[in-house]
Design a protein around this motif. Structure first.
Motif: not given
Length: 67
Positions: A20-24, A55-57
């Motif tokens: 959920y924090n990745r989406n935020a 995993g955000l590039k």
């Protein structure tokens, strides 16, 4: 949203971790990209090592996230 505010919010999300924090973080990066451009997004991704954490590039376009 200022770059500094985005940084603060993302650091908070990093402390929690998880999907959920990745989406935020993606939503925050989307807003940052719309207001300040891709260079600001890439700088934050590199500075906070979001590739390792979520995993955000760099180079990814987040401007359509949340729309």
């Amino acid at each position: 949203m200022t770059v500094d505010r985005a940084r603060e919010l993302i650091v908070t999300q990093l402390q929690f971790g998880g999907g959920y924090n990745r989406n935020a973080v993606r939503l925050i990066l989307g807003e940052l990209g719309r207001e300040h451009g891709q260079a600001a997004v890439d700088a934050i991704i590199r500075e906070l090592d979001l590739e390792t954490a979520f995993g955000l590039k760099p180079g990814t376009d987040f401007t359509t996230v949340g729309r």
